[in-house]
Enzyme design. Structure first.
Site, PDB file in Angstrom:
ATOM      1  NE  ARG A  20      -0.078   6.494   5.320  1.00 41.68           N
ATOM      2  CZ  ARG A  20      -0.477   5.204   5.267  1.00 41.68           C
ATOM      3  NH1 ARG A  20      -0.499   4.616   6.630  1.00 41.68           N
ATOM      4  NH2 ARG A  20      -0.367   4.636   4.243  1.00 41.68           N
ATOM      5  CG  HIS A  69      -8.649   4.049   5.315  1.00 40.47           C
ATOM      6  ND1 HIS A  69      -8.563   3.047   6.435  1.00 40.47           N
ATOM      7  CD2 HIS A  69      -7.398   4.390   5.533  1.00 40.47           C
ATOM      8  CE1 HIS A  69      -7.532   3.190   7.064  1.00 40.47           C
ATOM      9  NE2 HIS A  69      -6.779   3.711   6.545  1.00 40.47           N
ATOM     10  CD  GLU A 105      -1.376   0.485   3.575  1.00 39.12           C
ATOM     11  OE1 GLU A 105      -1.603   1.764   3.951  1.00 39.12           O
ATOM     12  OE2 GLU A 105      -1.926  -0.555   4.239  1.00 39.12           O
ATOM     13  NE  ARG A 121      -3.275   4.343   3.384  1.00 37.33           N
ATOM     14  CZ  ARG A 121      -3.744   5.770   3.866  1.00 37.33           C
ATOM     15  NH1 ARG A 121      -4.056   6.885   3.132  1.00 37.33           N
ATOM     16  NH2 ARG A 121      -4.078   5.801   5.138  1.00 37.33           N
TER      17      ARG A 121
END
Length: 140
Positions: A112, A131, A101, A116
């Site tokens: 963050r 997420h 990831e 992703r």
């Protein structure tokens, strides 16, 4: 004026509209390796049961992350490159350690964020902006 790529279609056939291209089912399996630049070819709606997202539909920060992945880093976050466990079971089932990831920066986020890129050992990239609640296969 851009030139069209050769196809198996007759030259007299009309060019499909953008809507038709986005929803058209592929007529044959892709044979070329993905490229970094977006292409004008039709993007299948689903790959391996997951929706797809075209390169030019990704946020620019995802392009930056993918470029770093392609270069092998350096990555801005300590957690970039760690094993993604696929605990949600939304990606194709693979052996442990198959997925890695990487963070996609979120403007205005103090951490963050939720975005992703997940990379499989086979080179397939997946994007999530929630997420890990959902994924799309990146088509480049």
């Amino acid at each position: 004026e851009p030139t069209a790529e050769p196809t198996d279609e007759p030259t007299a056939a009309p060019t499909p509209t953008a809507t038709a291209v986005a929803t058209a089912a592929p007529t044959k399996a892709p044979t070329a390796a993905p490229t970094k630049a977006p292409t004008a070819t039709a993007v299948p709606a689903f790959i391996n049961g997951l929706p797809t997202i075209a390169w030019d539909e990704l946020p620019p920060q995802a392009w930056d992350t993918i470029e770093l992945i392609d270069q092998g880093g350096p990555f801005p976050y300590d957690r970039d490159g760690v094993t993604f466990q696929n605990r949600e079971g939304l990606l194709p089932q693979e052996r442990g350690g198959f997925y890695s990831e990487y963070t996609v920066k979120t403007p205005g986020s103090s951490d963050r964020g939720a975005r992703r890129i997940i990379e499989g050992d086979d080179g397939v990239l997946y994007y999530t902006d929630d997420h890990y609640d959902s994924f799309s296969v990146v088509v480049r």
